[in-house]
Design a protein around this motif. Structure first.
Motif, PDB file in Angstrom:
ATOM      1  N   ASN A   1      17.980  13.186  -8.388  1.00  0.00           N
ATOM      2  CA  ASN A   1      17.280  14.322  -8.987  1.00  0.00           C
ATOM      3  C   ASN A   1      16.249  14.927  -8.044  1.00  0.00           C
ATOM      4  N   ARG A   2      15.630  14.104  -7.229  1.00  0.00           N
ATOM      5  CA  ARG A   2      14.585  14.600  -6.335  1.00  0.00           C
ATOM      6  C   ARG A   2      15.102  14.882  -4.925  1.00  0.00           C
TER       7      ARG A   2
ATOM      8  N   LYS B   1      10.757  11.193  -2.017  1.00  0.00           N
ATOM      9  CA  LYS B   1      12.178  11.443  -2.202  1.00  0.00           C
ATOM     10  C   LYS B   1      12.895  10.115  -2.484  1.00  0.00           C
ATOM     11  N   ASP B   2      14.129  10.222  -2.988  1.00  0.00           N
ATOM     12  CA  ASP B   2      14.903   9.031  -3.299  1.00  0.00           C
ATOM     13  C   ASP B   2      15.323   8.298  -2.019  1.00  0.00           C
TER      14      ASP B   2
ATOM     15  N   ALA C   1       0.804  -1.224   0.000  1.00  0.00           N
ATOM     16  CA  ALA C   1       0.000   0.000   0.000  1.00  0.00           C
ATOM     17  C   ALA C   1       0.836   1.273   0.000  1.00  0.00           C
ATOM     18  N   SER C   2       2.091   1.177  -0.403  1.00  0.00           N
ATOM     19  CA  SER C   2       2.920   2.371  -0.550  1.00  0.00           C
ATOM     20  C   SER C   2       2.647   3.034  -1.890  1.00  0.00           C
ATOM     21  N   ALA C   3       2.848   4.354  -1.943  1.00  0.00           N
ATOM     22  CA  ALA C   3       2.700   5.119  -3.172  1.00  0.00           C
ATOM     23  C   ALA C   3       4.009   5.839  -3.449  1.00  0.00           C
ATOM     24  N   VAL C   4       4.524   5.699  -4.675  1.00  0.00           N
ATOM     25  CA  VAL C   4       5.837   6.242  -5.013  1.00  0.00           C
ATOM     26  C   VAL C   4       5.668   7.320  -6.082  1.00  0.00           C
TER      27      VAL C   4
ATOM     28  N   SER D   1      13.929   7.408  -7.294  1.00  0.00           N
ATOM     29  CA  SER D   1      14.830   6.261  -7.386  1.00  0.00           C
ATOM     30  C   SER D   1      14.909   5.575  -6.034  1.00  0.00           C
ATOM     31  N   ILE D   2      14.847   4.249  -6.057  1.00  0.00           N
ATOM     32  CA  ILE D   2      14.916   3.433  -4.843  1.00  0.00           C
ATOM     33  C   ILE D   2      16.138   2.534  -4.977  1.00  0.00           C
TER      34      ILE D   2
END
Length: 262
Positions: free
Chosen positions: A251-252, A173-174, A150-153, A158-159
């Motif tokens: 980038n983020r 955020k990354d 149930a996570s939202a990305v 980038s992970i």
């Protein structure tokens, strides 16, 4: 074995030993590798490139058009590596010409029920994405990462490799490699030591990772200062350089250190 109630376009390329259950629909521009199983009511649309020995469970939709208003019908693909499991009602959208022109899922991955992977995402190998995770467009998930249910990305996040994200997270955020991410807003809560030990990392390597992230997230330095200290004071290693490169190329921006104010 192909059930007579399935519809398969005659120009689709289906390898030997593929099992296709009833009520499956497979479009023209599709390639499926040998040994793959396609459960009932799966829809596989143009542009799907599916590897060997995959398992795709009922209700999944593979290679649908991107949910992107900039998409103009150009040919693009979804590529799935070998031995990957796609559970019930997963949706995978193909890429767009404005970015990679493909969405990529690696080998030996598990995408649990109701996961959505949007256009131009790149998922590495041995990744686990738990139930109902929603990935926006242009996301990178590196090898051995785990994303809790149930996570939202957010798009363009980038992970990092070997990281783990708590269920129900909002990932804006990354997330750097080897870390654990949790709380709200998403923050550093340690390193993924259990996962690292399972994958054969030594105690010395785990200590190195802990010490690097202690400097980055827990010592009240800003990120750029912390990276300069690590580069100056630590001998170069593959782990050190991977962490430095990931954060410098973010980038983020990376998630904050919990309670650190960075």
């Amino acid at each position: 074995m192909i059930q007579p109630l399935a519809y398969i376009h005659p120009q689709a390329k289906i390898a030997e030993n593929v099992v296709i259950e009833p009520f499956v629909t497979i479009y023209k521009d599709v390639v499926i590798g040998e040994g793959t199983w396609i459960g009932s009511n799966v829809t596989i649309m143009d542009g799907a490139r599916i590897g060997k020995n995959c398992r795709i469970f009922p209700g999944a939709v593979i290679s649908a058009q991107p949910q992107d208003l900039k998409y103009k019908g150009e040919a693009s693909t979804v590529t799935i590596g070998d031995n990957t499991i796609i559970r019930e009602c997963v949706t995978l959208n193909r890429g767009t010409a404005l970015d990679k022109n493909t969405t990529t899922i690696g080998s030996n991955c598990l995408l649990m029920a109701y996961v959505h992977v949007a256009h131009d995402c790149v998922i590495g190998n041995n990744v686990i994405i738990a139930n109902s995770v929603q990935l926006a467009g242009h996301i990178e998930v590196q090898d051995f990462a785990f994303i809790g249910g149930a996570s939202a990305v957010h798009q363009f996040v980038s992970i990092g490799a070997h990281s783990i994200i708590s269920g129900g997270s909002l990932v804006r955020k990354d997330v750097p490699p080897y870390t654990k991410a949790g709380r709200e807003p998403l923050s550093y809560v340690g390193i993924n030591s259990v996962g690292l030990r399972r994958r054969g990392f030594t105690s010395e390597q785990i200590y190195e990772i802990q010490d690097i992230y202690r400097t980055i997230f827990l010592k009240k330095f800003n990120i750029s200062r912390a990276l300069d200290i690590i580069e100056t004071e630590r001998e170069p290693t593959e782990i050190r350089d991977e962490i430095l490169d990931f954060i410098r190329n973010s980038n983020r921006g990376v998630m904050k250190g919990f309670g650190s104010g960075v």
